[in-house]
Design an enzyme around this catalytic site. Structure first.
Site, mmCIF file in Angstrom:
data_model
loop_
_atom_site.group_PDB
_atom_site.id
_atom_site.type_symbol
_atom_site.label_atom_id
_atom_site.label_comp_id
_atom_site.label_asym_id
_atom_site.label_seq_id
_atom_site.Cartn_x
_atom_site.Cartn_y
_atom_site.Cartn_z
ATOM 1 N N LYS A 1 7.651 10.652 8.592
ATOM 2 C CA LYS A 1 8.706 10.846 9.583
ATOM 3 C C LYS A 1 8.790 12.297 10.019
ATOM 4 O O LYS A 1 9.267 12.596 11.098
ATOM 5 C CB LYS A 1 10.061 10.485 8.960
ATOM 6 N N LYS B 1 -0.516 12.067 4.922
ATOM 7 C CA LYS B 1 0.261 10.827 4.913
ATOM 8 C C LYS B 1 0.991 10.641 6.240
ATOM 9 O O LYS B 1 1.453 11.616 6.831
ATOM 10 C CB LYS B 1 1.290 10.987 3.783
ATOM 11 N N LYS C 1 8.180 19.419 -0.106
ATOM 12 C CA LYS C 1 9.314 19.521 0.813
ATOM 13 C C LYS C 1 9.916 20.919 0.828
ATOM 14 O O LYS C 1 10.370 21.382 1.866
ATOM 15 C CB LYS C 1 10.404 18.512 0.424
HETATM 16 P P1 AMP Z 1 11.150 7.256 2.892
HETATM 17 O O1 AMP Z 1 11.057 7.140 4.349
HETATM 18 O O2 AMP Z 1 10.582 8.533 2.373
HETATM 19 O O3 AMP Z 1 12.512 6.972 2.366
HETATM 20 O O4 AMP Z 1 10.214 6.118 2.306
HETATM 21 C C1 AMP Z 1 10.602 4.773 2.231
HETATM 22 C C2 AMP Z 1 9.518 3.934 1.595
HETATM 23 O O5 AMP Z 1 8.350 3.946 2.420
HETATM 24 C C3 AMP Z 1 9.069 4.429 0.209
HETATM 25 O O6 AMP Z 1 8.848 3.324 -0.640
HETATM 26 C C4 AMP Z 1 7.775 5.139 0.496
HETATM 27 O O7 AMP Z 1 6.900 5.135 -0.612
HETATM 28 C C5 AMP Z 1 7.220 4.314 1.641
HETATM 29 N N1 AMP Z 1 6.325 5.128 2.483
HETATM 30 C C6 AMP Z 1 6.651 6.241 3.199
HETATM 31 N N2 AMP Z 1 5.587 6.724 3.858
HETATM 32 C C7 AMP Z 1 4.549 5.902 3.564
HETATM 33 C C8 AMP Z 1 3.158 5.859 3.942
HETATM 34 N N3 AMP Z 1 2.645 6.767 4.772
HETATM 35 N N4 AMP Z 1 2.398 4.859 3.447
HETATM 36 C C9 AMP Z 1 2.906 3.916 2.611
HETATM 37 N N5 AMP Z 1 4.196 3.902 2.208
HETATM 38 C C10 AMP Z 1 5.008 4.873 2.674
#
Ligand code: AMP
Ligand code: TRP
Length: 344
Positions: free
Chosen positions: A198, A195, A112
Site C-alpha cells: 500500500k 513486495k 518501516k
Molecule cells: P496489511 O495491509 O499490512 O494490514 O496486510 C493485511 C494482510 O495482507 C496480511 O495478512 C499480510 O500478510 C497480507 N499481505 C500484504 N501484502 C501482501 C503481499 N504483497 N502478498 C501477500 N500477502 C500480503
C-alpha cells in the site's frame, strides 16, 4: 470444538491484490469449518500518521472488502479493533511480557522505521505485542496471513510461551500461522524484488481491489517483464511445489505474474507453467488481464456498492464488536486474575 481463527488488516488505504490473495481470500475459505474473527486493525494503523477522516473511510473500505470477498457477517465476526478495549488492555500486559531484544529483531519495524528510527512512534515499536494481544485475547489458535507476517506470529508464540511459563499455567494457546495458496507473497508489478504494498508511491506497482477493468488492464500491460519466453515446469523444485531460488532470482517478474495467474485461476503453479511454457509475455498478459478482470471486477463493484451504504457497514461492525467483546471479556478477566490484579 471448532477451531478459532483470527486475522487483521490495517485500514491504511488502497487494499490490493496481495492483501486479497495472501490474506482475505483465505479468510473466506476458513469460515466454513472454523469460528472466525476478522478485524480491521485501526489501533495498528495509527502507529504511523493517519488523517482522521481518511482513517474512518479506510476502516469502512476494509470492512467492505471483507464482505465483498465473501465473508459472511452472520457466521464470522467482522469488527474494528478500537471497539473492543481488551486488545489495548492485553497489549499493555504483553508490553511487560515481551522483551526488548525480541522486538529489536523485527524486520517490519526496521523496514518501516528506516533511517528515521529515532523519530518512529513508540507504538510502531511495540506493534507486534498488540498483534499478539489481538489474537490471544480470543485464545485464537489459527491465524491466516501473508508470508510477511510470519515473524510477528513467531513473536506471538514466544509471548504465549513466556506468559504460560512465568505464571506456571497453560493459559494461552500456541498459535499456528496459516500461510497458503499460490501467492503468499505477491510482488510489485514494477519491481519483482519488492513486495506489492500500500505504501509504494507508484500506483502502477499494485492492482487495487477498487480498480476499474481499464485500470487493471493498463497496469498488467505496463507490468515489468524480461525479454525471454515464459519458463516451464523445469523451473520448479521439490516435486513442483517451489520455484528454484536461482531461477526466481533471475526472473522475479515472470514468476510473480505466473504465481498471480495460478492463484487467481485456482490452479497449481506447476500446471500454469505447463500451459504457458515458451509463450510470449504479450499473449500471457492478455490472458492475465481477462482473468484478473473476471475475478476482481465483481469484488470491486460490490465494494463500491457497500461503501456507498456506510449505515449498513457500520451496523456490521457494531454487531461484530459486541460479539467479539463477549468472547474477549472473560479471557481478559482471567488473565488479570493470573497476574494478581485485584478486582473489587
Ligand atoms: P496489511 O495491509 O499490512 O494490514 O496486510 C493485511 C494482510 O495482507 C496480511 O495478512 C499480510 O500478510 C497480507 N499481505 C500484504 N501484502 C501482501 C503481499 N504483497 N502478498 C501477500 N500477502 C500480503
Ligand atoms: N500486522 C498485520 C499486517 O500488517 C495486521 C494484523 C494486526 C494482524 N493484528 C493481527 C494479522 C492479528 C493477523 C493477526 O498485515
Amino acid at each position: 470444538m471448532k477451531r478459532r481463527v483470527f486475522s487483521g488488516v490495517q485500514p491504511t488505504g488502497d487494499l490490493h491484490l496481495g492483501n486479497y490473495l495472501g490474506a482475505i481470500r483465505n479468510f473466506v475459505r476458513l469460515q466454513n469449518d472454523s469460528e472466525c474473527l476478522y478485524c480491521v486493525v485501526d489501533l495498528h494503523a495509527v502507529t504511523v500518521w493517519q488523517e482522521p477522516m481518511k482513517l474512518a473511510a479506510n476502516t469502512r473500505e476494509v470492512a467492505a472488502a471483507f464482505l465483498a470477498a465473501g465473508i459472511n457477517p452472520t457466521n464470522s465476526i467482522i469488527f474494528n479493533q478500537s471497539q473492543v478495549s481488551a486488545h489495548a488492555e492485553l497489549a499493555w500486559v504483553f508490553n511487560c511480557v515481551s522483551r526488548v531484544g525480541w522486538l529489536n529483531r523485527m524486520t517490519q519495524f526496521k523496514e518501516k522505521a528506516g533511517k528515521r528510527r529515532e523519530n518512529a512512534s513508540t507504538g510502531l515499536y511495540v506493534y507486534p505485542n498488540l498483534m499478539a494481544a489481538d489474537i490471544l485475547t480470543y485464545k485464537a489458535t489459527h491465524v491466516p496471513v501473508g508470508e510477511d507476517q510470519k515473524q510477528h506470529l513467531e513473536l506471538t508464540r514466544d509471548i504465549a510461551i513466556k506468559f504460560n511459563n512465568d505464571f506456571g499455567i497453560d493459559f494461552f494457546p500456541i498459535v499456528e500461522p496459516l500461510i497458503f495458496g499460490e501467492a503468499t507473497r505477491v510482488m510489485s508489478l514494477r519491481d519483482g524484488t519488492n513486495k506489492m504494498s500500500k505504501s509504494d508511491p507508484s500506483d502502477y506497482s499494485r492492482i487495487n481491489l477498487t480498480d476499474s477493468p481499464d485500470a487493471i488492464a493498463q497496469k498488467i500491460r505496463k507490468a515489468k517483464t524480461d525479454p525471454e519466453a515464459l519458463p516451464g515446469p523445469a523451473a520448479l523444485i521439490n516435486e513442483g511445489k517451489e520455484i528454484d531460488p536461482d531461477q526466481e532470482k533471475a526472473r522475479p517478474e515472470a514468476f510473480n505474474l505466473l504465481s498471480i495467474y495460478a492463484a487467481l485461476s485456482e490452479q497449481s503453479l506447476v500446471s500454469v507453467l505447463g500451459q504457458f511454457e515458451g509463450a510470449q509475455f504479450s499473449s500471457f498478459k492478455n490472458k492475465l488481464v481477462d482473468l484478473s478482470v473476471e475475478k476482481l471486477g465483481p469484488i470491486g463493484n460490490e465494494m463500491q456498492r457497500l461503501m456507498a451504504d456506510p449505515g449498513y457497514v457500520d451496523g456490521v461492525l457494531k454487531d461484530g464488536a459486541m460479539r467479539a467483546n463477549t468472547i474477549a471479556e472473560p479471557i481478559l478477566k482471567e488473565a488479570h486474575k493470573i497476574l494478581g490484579f485485584l478486582s473489587t
